[in-house]
Write an enzyme that holds these catalytic residues in place. Structure first.
Site, PDB file in Angstrom:
ATOM      1  N   GLN A  20       0.805  -1.216   0.000  1.00  0.00           N
ATOM      2  CA  GLN A  20       0.000   0.000   0.000  1.00  0.00           C
ATOM      3  C   GLN A  20       0.840   1.269   0.000  1.00  0.00           C
ATOM      4  O   GLN A  20       0.371   2.316  -0.441  1.00  0.00           O
ATOM      5  CB  GLN A  20      -0.924   0.013   1.227  1.00  0.00           C
ATOM      6  N   HIS A 121       0.532  -9.250   3.278  1.00  0.00           N
ATOM      7  CA  HIS A 121      -0.594  -8.323   3.234  1.00  0.00           C
ATOM      8  C   HIS A 121      -1.277  -8.447   1.866  1.00  0.00           C
ATOM      9  O   HIS A 121      -1.313  -7.507   1.083  1.00  0.00           O
ATOM     10  CB  HIS A 121      -0.112  -6.895   3.473  1.00  0.00           C
ATOM     11  N   ASN A 165      -1.848 -10.698   7.745  1.00  0.00           N
ATOM     12  CA  ASN A 165      -2.813  -9.671   8.084  1.00  0.00           C
ATOM     13  C   ASN A 165      -4.183 -10.078   7.550  1.00  0.00           C
ATOM     14  O   ASN A 165      -4.336 -10.388   6.369  1.00  0.00           O
ATOM     15  CB  ASN A 165      -2.421  -8.325   7.462  1.00  0.00           C
ATOM     16  N   GLU A 166      -5.175 -10.155   8.431  1.00  0.00           N
ATOM     17  CA  GLU A 166      -6.570 -10.386   8.063  1.00  0.00           C
ATOM     18  C   GLU A 166      -6.726 -11.552   7.076  1.00  0.00           C
ATOM     19  O   GLU A 166      -7.159 -11.385   5.933  1.00  0.00           O
ATOM     20  CB  GLU A 166      -7.183  -9.107   7.490  1.00  0.00           C
TER      21      GLU A 166
END
Length: 338
Positions: A20, A121, A165-166
């Site tokens: 990101q 991610h 992550n998630e």
């Protein structure tokens, strides 16, 4: 005005990720990942047509960004290492990629900011995705190798680690709902991916303990997983069907990961229901032993909203996938009231 102070040893920070923020998508030997691929194939899918090419330009602006973080009074931040930047296609360290992360961690320490490092991610290297991605057990092994290389490379610089992550987001958004590249609509694929991410996590945690035993890590290092838990609720006077919807929704999105990281296993009731519906999980002999390595030191919790569900009005969605629940709109809901 009363002055409030945070407790000693309280981490007050921010969160970001490599794909990101870094930019520099094709410099320093970095390989293409799925965000790069999607950016090249459909840049219009991204807000303001800003894909992975620039991100927040963090690779060039990291020093001033660290100053901004420090100026806000933060003493920590979470970011991620990009698999596609750290390793080459043979699974070996890319020296230029490693050098960038060494510099980032050095500059962060100099600024007095602790770095929490996540290893994944949603940024699968594209060449591995084209070999099946998380549906291919060999990619789970490749991830475990990547995690081990990262632990060995940065274990004396980084104290706090996370494997994923998630992890529920990628099965849902990439393989079930038509949101992320390549916008598949298959619950079968989503379950395969969710299961194999669980295996990959456990393999990575096992390699973390291997790195600890070999002396590569700081003495007080920790390993964990970051989950976006959405507590599941249903009606105040639920039917049996509503309670069943609650069980499966909570089981797939919350209990699955909680059982993995606290017990080293997956919820048996959820697995049984999936099998009854004809969902074939890529279970191998002795996977229970593999999953038993998945217990972690701590859990990261990203909280966005609760999940209110009720019994579905139909058994299948428009693509033929099983429906376990439908949204329940709570009559007393409120949001952002001043």
């Amino acid at each position: 005005m009363e002055q409030l102070t945070l407790p000693e040893n309280f981490f007050f920070g921010a969160a970001m990720s490599g794909p990101q923020t870094e930019g520099g998508w094709n410099v320093g030997g970095k390989l293409e990942n799925l965000w790069d691929t999607w950016s090249m194939e459909d840049i219009g899918a991204f807000h303001n047509r800003v894909g992975s090419y620039v991100g927040n330009d963090f690779m060039r602006r990291y020093k001033e960004d660290l100053e901004l973080l420090k100026g806000l009074g933060l003493n920590s931040y979470r970011t991620s290492i990009q698999w596609s930047r750290l390793l080459d296609e043979d699974g070996n360290i890319n020296p230029e990629g490693a050098a960038w992360y060494h510099e980032l961690f050095r500059a962060s320490k100099e600024a007095g900011i602790e770095v929490f490092v996540n290893l994944y991610h949603f940024d699968m290297p594209t060449y591995l995705f084209r070999r099946g991605g998380w549906q291919n057990r060999e990619v789970c092994e490749a991830y475990a190798n990547y995690a081990y290389k990262a632990f060995c490379e940065f274990g004396k610089e980084i104290r706090y680690w996370f494997t994923f992550n998630e992890p529920i987001v990628e099965p849902e958004n990439r393989y079930w709902h038509p949101i992320w590249y390549p916008q598949h609509h298959s619950f079968q694929e989503a379950c395969e991916v969710q299961y194999n991410i669980s295996i990959a996590h456990a393999l990575a945690v096992a390699n973390y303990h291997r790195a600890v035993a070999e002396g590569h890590m700081l003495d007080d290092a920790r390993i964990g997983m970051i989950c976006n838990f959405s507590p599941s609720y249903t009606k105040e006077d639920p039917s049996e069907a509503d309670l069943e919807a609650l069980r499966m929704n909570d089981g797939l999105t919350n209990r699955w990961w909680l059982d993995l990281v606290t017990k080293g296993e997956l919820p048996e009731d959820v697995i049984a229901t999936l099998q009854e519906l004809g969902i074939k999980l890529p279970i191998r002999p002795y996977d229970d032993q593999v999953l038993s390595s998945g217990v972690v030191d701590w859990i990261g919790c990203n909280y966005y909203q609760p999940c209110r569900v009720q019994a579905p009005s139909r058994d299948r969605d428009e693509w033929g996938n099983p429906l376990f629940a439908e949204p329940y709109v709570w009559p007393e809901r409120v949001m952002n009231e001043s």
